[in-house]
Design a protein around this motif. Structure first.
Motif, PDB file in Angstrom:
ATOM      1  N   SER A  61      -0.802   4.177  -2.184  1.00  0.00           N
ATOM      2  CA  SER A  61       0.480   3.612  -2.558  1.00  0.00           C
ATOM      3  C   SER A  61       0.172   2.236  -3.127  1.00  0.00           C
ATOM      4  O   SER A  61      -0.432   1.402  -2.454  1.00  0.00           O
ATOM      5  N   TRP A  62       0.540   2.000  -4.370  1.00  0.00           N
ATOM      6  CA  TRP A  62       0.192   0.721  -4.994  1.00  0.00           C
ATOM      7  C   TRP A  62       1.261   0.314  -5.981  1.00  0.00           C
ATOM      8  O   TRP A  62       1.617   1.084  -6.875  1.00  0.00           O
ATOM      9  N   SER A  63       1.790  -0.911  -5.807  1.00  0.00           N
ATOM     10  CA  SER A  63       2.813  -1.386  -6.728  1.00  0.00           C
ATOM     11  C   SER A  63       2.211  -2.327  -7.757  1.00  0.00           C
ATOM     12  O   SER A  63       2.921  -2.893  -8.572  1.00  0.00           O
ATOM     13  N   GLY A  64       0.893  -2.496  -7.705  1.00  0.00           N
ATOM     14  CA  GLY A  64       0.269  -3.460  -8.605  1.00  0.00           C
ATOM     15  C   GLY A  64       0.000  -4.778  -7.895  1.00  0.00           C
ATOM     16  O   GLY A  64      -0.704  -5.624  -8.402  1.00  0.00           O
ATOM     17  N   LEU A  65       0.582  -4.959  -6.723  1.00  0.00           N
ATOM     18  CA  LEU A  65       0.377  -6.177  -5.940  1.00  0.00           C
ATOM     19  C   LEU A  65      -0.586  -5.879  -4.798  1.00  0.00           C
ATOM     20  O   LEU A  65      -0.459  -4.845  -4.142  1.00  0.00           O
ATOM     21  N   GLY A  66      -1.521  -6.774  -4.570  1.00  0.00           N
ATOM     22  CA  GLY A  66      -2.427  -6.585  -3.440  1.00  0.00           C
ATOM     23  C   GLY A  66      -3.325  -5.384  -3.643  1.00  0.00           C
ATOM     24  O   GLY A  66      -3.525  -4.918  -4.762  1.00  0.00           O
ATOM     25  N   ASP A  67      -3.884  -4.886  -2.546  1.00  0.00           N
ATOM     26  CA  ASP A  67      -4.806  -3.761  -2.654  1.00  0.00           C
ATOM     27  C   ASP A  67      -4.055  -2.457  -2.460  1.00  0.00           C
ATOM     28  O   ASP A  67      -3.127  -2.384  -1.667  1.00  0.00           O
ATOM     29  N   PRO A  68      -4.512  -1.414  -3.165  1.00  0.00           N
ATOM     30  CA  PRO A  68      -3.906  -0.096  -2.961  1.00  0.00           C
ATOM     31  C   PRO A  68      -4.088   0.329  -1.504  1.00  0.00           C
ATOM     32  O   PRO A  68      -5.126   0.051  -0.892  1.00  0.00           O
ATOM     33  N   GLU A  69      -3.086   0.999  -0.972  1.00  0.00           N
ATOM     34  CA  GLU A  69      -3.146   1.381   0.429  1.00  0.00           C
ATOM     35  C   GLU A  69      -3.242   2.905   0.500  1.00  0.00           C
ATOM     36  O   GLU A  69      -2.440   3.607  -0.111  1.00  0.00           O
ATOM     37  N   PHE A  70      -4.242   3.407   1.226  1.00  0.00           N
ATOM     38  CA  PHE A  70      -4.425   4.854   1.280  1.00  0.00           C
ATOM     39  C   PHE A  70      -3.290   5.529   2.046  1.00  0.00           C
ATOM     40  O   PHE A  70      -2.937   5.114   3.136  1.00  0.00           O
ATOM     41  N   VAL A  71      -2.707   6.541   1.433  1.00  0.00           N
ATOM     42  CA  VAL A  71      -1.616   7.241   2.106  1.00  0.00           C
ATOM     43  C   VAL A  71      -1.906   8.740   2.185  1.00  0.00           C
ATOM     44  O   VAL A  71      -1.028   9.537   2.458  1.00  0.00           O
ATOM     45  N   GLY A  72      -3.151   9.112   1.902  1.00  0.00           N
ATOM     46  CA  GLY A  72      -3.493  10.529   1.986  1.00  0.00           C
ATOM     47  C   GLY A  72      -2.733  11.352   0.963  1.00  0.00           C
ATOM     48  O   GLY A  72      -2.656  10.985  -0.204  1.00  0.00           O
ATOM     49  N   LEU A  73      -2.146  12.416   1.418  1.00  0.00           N
ATOM     50  CA  LEU A  73      -1.515  13.375   0.498  1.00  0.00           C
ATOM     51  C   LEU A  73      -0.045  13.072   0.238  1.00  0.00           C
ATOM     52  O   LEU A  73       0.646  13.873  -0.371  1.00  0.00           O
ATOM     53  N   GLU A  74       0.419  11.910   0.696  1.00  0.00           N
ATOM     54  CA  GLU A  74       1.854  11.624   0.629  1.00  0.00           C
ATOM     55  C   GLU A  74       2.435  11.776  -0.778  1.00  0.00           C
ATOM     56  O   GLU A  74       3.469  12.421  -0.963  1.00  0.00           O
ATOM     57  N   ASN A  75       1.726  11.193  -1.786  1.00  0.00           N
ATOM     58  CA  ASN A  75       2.243  11.272  -3.152  1.00  0.00           C
ATOM     59  C   ASN A  75       2.343  12.719  -3.612  1.00  0.00           C
ATOM     60  O   ASN A  75       3.281  13.099  -4.315  1.00  0.00           O
ATOM     61  N   TRP A  76       1.350  13.494  -3.231  1.00  0.00           N
ATOM     62  CA  TRP A  76       1.334  14.893  -3.665  1.00  0.00           C
ATOM     63  C   TRP A  76       2.456  15.665  -2.995  1.00  0.00           C
ATOM     64  O   TRP A  76       3.090  16.510  -3.614  1.00  0.00           O
TER      65      TRP A  76
END
Lengths: 315, 433
Positions: A61-76
């Motif tokens: 999960s990444w909005s462009g701010l800070g570091d991307p945060e691992f969310v596993g398969l959530e987006n999928w």
């Protein structure tokens, strides 16, 4: 994707099967792998590395701010249940089919005609190619203005267009996008067919004439079969182009009305750069890569393009 | 050398190259003051006609300061994207333009912005010199994060006074029922009652933010913004949607508004050519018309407040629109004091005069003294009084929410207007935010 397509597209030119390297001749002075190094590095840098990065991002999960945060398969999981995503894939498919169906016959006819020796042919051909010189953005802005319901063409021809709400209905908006795509890209495909039609040996037509075949018979029995390889090249380009259509949608309809013209490529942009959700955007991009590859493979398999021989064989 | 060696070497080379790039890519993020340029303050602004005033302020500041301000103008359409991309890196600006509210909420959450309360304590004018309804837009969790700059842009109901006269309408509608009556009269006169650039979507949203405010008061939207999404399903919310539905079903916007844009001149031309009676639009509509058709802007264009809604909880003097733009300071700045000094220019007489000269309406308390210098003093004064007397100035919904909500809001309002979704569909969409 583009690289893939370009490589395929280069097919016909180099379609004469390369001679096997182990034909007994010495390999001294022959190109080794080093010759491919610059291209390989470029391909790795600009295609493979971003592709890998996008694959990784699709699990974050990444909005462009800070570091991307691992969310596993959530987006999928989101995408699988997202009605807009499913709809966008269907819309993309529809765009591809409609694009091929509308552009192919027209560009074959124009291309074959333009390959002839008629008077004024050169002038008319030059006019046909004008849309090819304009950028997609310019074309979209132009048509947007021409299609203004009150002050554009629909306002003048109300007997034909009714209230002019072309871009406000799904069928109208899709129709406009297909029409603008046709207006923009038919010249390009015409150019390909023109080249191919010019390459058809005139002896074939002379023989057919002697046998008493008329214009129409010659077209269907000689010209069309001879254009087969070209048609496949052209259709693959249309498929890839249709799948990545973006600027026209952004400027003409902005995916609307509602989500009625939100095709996958536009949806990817919307999620990543308007909603600042790069995770979901990356997942959509990967779906697009997979779908495009699958479609290309299917077209190649179905058409027999992979084991295609020169259409001039035996002449 | 045979091919195999070449192959393995080049593959190894590619792998090293890729690794190097990946590592370089991870280098961004954070950074501290010492990594920033010396004696320079970077000021990022939305690139447009207002930049000349900003450049003048920068020049003025640089005459007396050792730390020089550098103005970076970013093309307008790309501003928010570009800002979001650089704000968390070493290239972040020290001071930057924003819309307050949701446009900076994520930055505050990510701890990238400097609260301005200490600066304000030292120089209370940084707060007191500005109209409160505007200043509060950049207050998040009771801390101030922005100082107003540029001009205010309330949304008003514009009209074509000639068309209204021909349709037998003497005065702009004061209430919702007046508006519905006017719609009938304009339809009878054969014109589209209200021009709407539905293809742009944000003009459609303007109707929602006003009707909700008038019916339910400012509390409903604020609660929703604070996370209580149940309010979208409240009686007031449904009543507001019912009012809008009533207006749409009355044919107020005609049938082809989804194909009309404001941004390409479509809906403004409907109004100025006499083919529509009203248009709800931000105060920039005057400048838009002045540019395209000065004769119309000066003699025919009329304007009024959004009508009151009988029985509604909202104060009819409430406004909606862009309260103003703001300057915020990033936490990593090397020169917080100088940045604060620069912000003080925003309430200077000189700044106000220059803004008014280019048609902006600054939101400082001293603006009033200079209104006579505006290109249309009457219009400027009307607008300023609206903003000054507004008990509440609702920042446009799509800017009050963080940017990721924009697409959802815009799609929902457009679909509701065109009848693709009903009240329940709209409520569901807003509850998903």
């Amino acid at each position: 994707m583009t690289t893939l397509a370009t490589r395929r597209q280069a097919g016909p030119g180099g379609s004469t099967p390369s001679r096997p390297a182990r034909s007994g001749a010495s390999s001294v002075g022959r190109p080794g792998f080093a010759w491919a190094l610059p291209a390989t590095i470029f391909f790795a840098l600009f295609a493979l590395v971003p592709l890998a990065a996008v694959a990784v991002l699709s699990f974050t999960s990444w909005s462009g701010l800070g570091d991307p945060e691992f969310v596993g398969l959530e987006n999928w999981e989101t995408l699988v249940t997202d009605p807009v995503m499913v709809k966008s894939l269907w819309l993309s498919l529809l765009f591809i089919v409609l694009g091929v169906v509308t552009q192919t016959p027209l560009s074959i006819l124009l291309g074959v005609w333009a390959a002839g020796n008629q008077r004024n042919r050169a002038i008319l051909s030059a006019i046909y190619f004008v849309p090819l010189l304009l950028s997609s953005a310019a074309i979209s802005v132009l048509w947007r203005a021409l299609l203004d319901p009150n002050f554009g063409i629909p306002g003048q021809l109300s007997w034909l267009f009714g209230d002019g709400n072309l871009l406000g209905t799904q069928s109208g908006a899709i129709g406009v996008l297909i029409f603008v795509g046709m207006w923009q890209f038919t010249p390009f495909h015409t150019l390909i067919y023109q080249g191919a039609a010019k390459g058809i040996p005139t002896v074939l037509y002379q023989a057919a004439s002697i046998d008493g075949a008329g214009m129409v018979r010659q077209f269907f029995s000689i010209t069309l079969p001879q254009l087969r390889n070209t048609a496949i090249t052209s259709i693959i380009l249309m498929v890839v182009g249709g799948l990545t259509t973006f600027e026209t949608v952004l400027i003409l309809t902005n995916g609307g009305p509602g989500t009625d013209t939100t095709i996958t490529a536009f949806y990817m942009y919307q999620e990543a750069f308007q909603s600042f959700d790069f995770g979901v955007g990356s997942a959509i991009a990967l779906v697009l890569v997979v779908v495009a590859t699958l479609i290309s493979l299917v077209v190649v398999k179905v058409s027999g393009y992979d084991k295609m021989n020169s259409s001039l064989e035996g002449l | 050398m045979n091919n195999r060696t070449w192959m393995s070497r080049s593959l190894a080379g590619t792998a090293v190259l890729m690794l190097g790039l990946t590592l370089a890519g991870c280098g961004g993020g954070g950074g501290d003051a010492s990594s920033r340029p010396e004696n320079e303050l970077h000021l990022a602004v939305y690139g447009d006609a207002s930049n000349k005033v900003e450049q003048a302020m920068v020049d003025k500041f640089n005459q007396t300061s050792d730390v020089k301000v550098v103005l970076d103008t970013i093309p307008g359409a790309d501003y928010q994207t570009k800002l979001q991309t650089i704000i968390d890196t070493d290239s972040a600006p020290d001071i930057f333009f924003n819309w307050g509210g949701g446009s900076i909420a994520n930055f505050v959450k990510a701890d990238l912005l400097m609260p301005l309360d200490d600066l304000i304590e030292e120089d209370p004018q940084l707060k007191d010199a500005f109209l409160p309804s505007v200043f509060d837009t950049a207050v998040i969790d009771d801390k101030s994060y922005g100082i107003p700059m540029r001009g205010t842009q309330p949304v008003m109901l514009f009209n074509n006074s000639d068309v209204l006269k021909q349709a037998g309408i003497d005065a702009p509608p004061a209430t919702w029922d007046d508006l519905l009556d006017d719609v009938e009269k304009l339809k009878a006169a054969g014109v589209t009652p209200i021009a709407l650039g539905g293809a742009d979507q944000w003009p459609t949203q303007m109707w929602f933010q006003y009707v909700f405010d008038r019916v339910a008061g400012e509390g409903l939207f604020q609660s929703a913004l604070d996370g209580d999404t149940d309010v979208w399903d409240s009686e007031e919310s449904r009543e507001a949607l019912g009012k809008l539905r009533e207006l749409i079903d009355a044919g107020a916007f005609g049938t082809n508004f989804d194909s009309v844009k404001f941004t390409d001149g479509g809906s403004p031309t409907l109004l100025s050519s006499g083919r529509a009676g009203f248009e709800l639009m931000g105060s920039w509509a005057y400048a838009t018309h002045l540019d395209a058709n000065p004769e119309f802007a000066e003699n025919v264009l009329g304007y009024s407040e959004f009508p009151a809604i009988e029985g509604g909880k909202g104060d009819p003097a409430n406004l909606a629109g862009n309260t103003n733009n703001f300057y915020s300071i990033t936490k990593n700045t090397r020169y917080p004091e100088e940045a604060g000094e620069f912000l003080k220019l925003m309430y200077s007489d000189e700044f106000v005069q220059e803004q008014i000269a280019i048609g902006n309406l600054p939101t400082t308390t001293n603006t009033e003294e200079f209104l006579d210098e505006a290109s249309n003093p009457e219009y400027a004064k009307y607008q300023f009084d609206l903003v000054k007397d507004a008990p509440h100035f609702q920042l446009s919904w799509d800017q009050a929410y963080p940017p990721e909500a924009t697409v959802t809001i815009h799609t929902a309002v457009a679909q509701f207007f065109s009848g693709q979704i009903d009240e329940d569909g709209f409520i569901k969409a807003m509850q998903s935010l």
